[in-house]
Design an enzyme around this catalytic site. Structure first.
Site, mmCIF file in Angstrom:
data_model
loop_
_atom_site.group_PDB
_atom_site.id
_atom_site.type_symbol
_atom_site.label_atom_id
_atom_site.label_comp_id
_atom_site.label_asym_id
_atom_site.label_seq_id
_atom_site.Cartn_x
_atom_site.Cartn_y
_atom_site.Cartn_z
ATOM 1 N N SER A 137 -9.734 77.237 66.393
ATOM 2 C CA SER A 137 -8.279 77.393 66.442
ATOM 3 C C SER A 137 -7.926 78.868 66.403
ATOM 4 C CB SER A 137 -7.619 76.690 65.249
ATOM 5 O OG SER A 137 -6.245 77.026 65.180
ATOM 6 N N TYR A 150 -7.286 74.916 56.713
ATOM 7 C CA TYR A 150 -7.609 74.631 58.109
ATOM 8 C C TYR A 150 -8.316 75.814 58.752
ATOM 9 C CZ TYR A 150 -6.882 73.218 62.987
ATOM 10 O OH TYR A 150 -7.065 72.866 64.304
#
Length: 241
Positions: A137, A150
């Protein structure tokens, strides 16, 4: 010989778009899903309706037995495995101070352990000349508040990807990661109002949110013709960073 791809998280979002794109590229596709059988079956039927080959396999990516069975099913059905796209992931948000540790453990199980298990199976079972594509990401670099857990999980995905590329020396297997920016998937859009989405869209010089198909295009490139790109993280985010 038909190339065979396993796509985890393939029932929805980026995984679904990747599965459809690789099928359109001529690969036989195994869609691995965690629980949404309806969407996985729908993805299979749509690929078949378009003239492609696909089956679905249910497996928790962090469960090495179930995941190994999905790889075995791919080999039994289509003859082997050449491409692995690991797009299964979850994204609960929260500040470091407030993050519930049970939620943190669940996130790390899917995103970190899951990626390791998938990579382990791929390293053991991929045919020479294959490709492994993990999903990271762009938040690893953007460092948005509330994305600490995350981003931590995806930072680990990037590190593992680069190590594995070196460990597979001599087998002509490429290992890369794709790091999407804000992308219009249910995972990303959940809980965000229109103003937040508009603000994020304006961050990229291209002034829009990415689409799952944008990311699938990069995955297709890394899975097929991009044989000289190896051990890299491709930040597919419209130029945010």
């Amino acid at each position: 010989m038909t190339r065979v791809a396993i796509v985890t998280g393939g029932s929805r979002g980026i995984g679904r778009a990747a599965a459809e794109r690789l099928a359109a590229d001529g690969m036989a596709v195994v869609i691995v899903y965690a629980g949404n059988k309806t969407e996985a079956d729908k993805a299979v039927e749509e690929i078949k309706a378009a003239g492609g080959q696909a089956i679905a396999a249910r497996a928790d990516v962090a469960d090495e037995i179930a995941l190994g069975a999905a790889f075995d099913l791919a080999a039994e059905t289509f003859g082997g495995v050449d491409v692995v796209v690991n797009s299964a992931g979850i994204m609960p948000l929260g500040t470091v101070a407030d993050m519930d540790l049970d939620v943190f453990d669940r996130l790390m199980r899917t995103n970190a352990r899951g990626t390791f298990v998938v990579s382990q199976q791929a390293a053991r079972k991929l045919r020479n000349g294959g490709a492994i594509i993990n999903l990271s990401s762009s938040v690893v670099g953007l460092r948005f508040p509330q994305y600490g857990a995350y981003a931590m999980s995806k930072g680990g995905v990037e590190a593992l990807t680069l190590v594995l590329a070196r460990e597979l020396r001599g087998r002509d297997i490429t290992v890369n990661a794709v790091a999407p920016g804000p992308t219009a998937t249910a995972l990303f859009l959940e809980g965000k109002d229109e103003a937040t989405i508009d603000t994020l869209a304006k961050q990229a010089p291209l002034e829009r949110i990415g689409s799952p198909e944008d990311i699938a295009e990069v995955i297709s490139f890394l899975a097929g013709p991009a044989r000289w790109i190896n051990g890299q993280v491709v930040r597919a985010n419209g130029g945010i960073i």
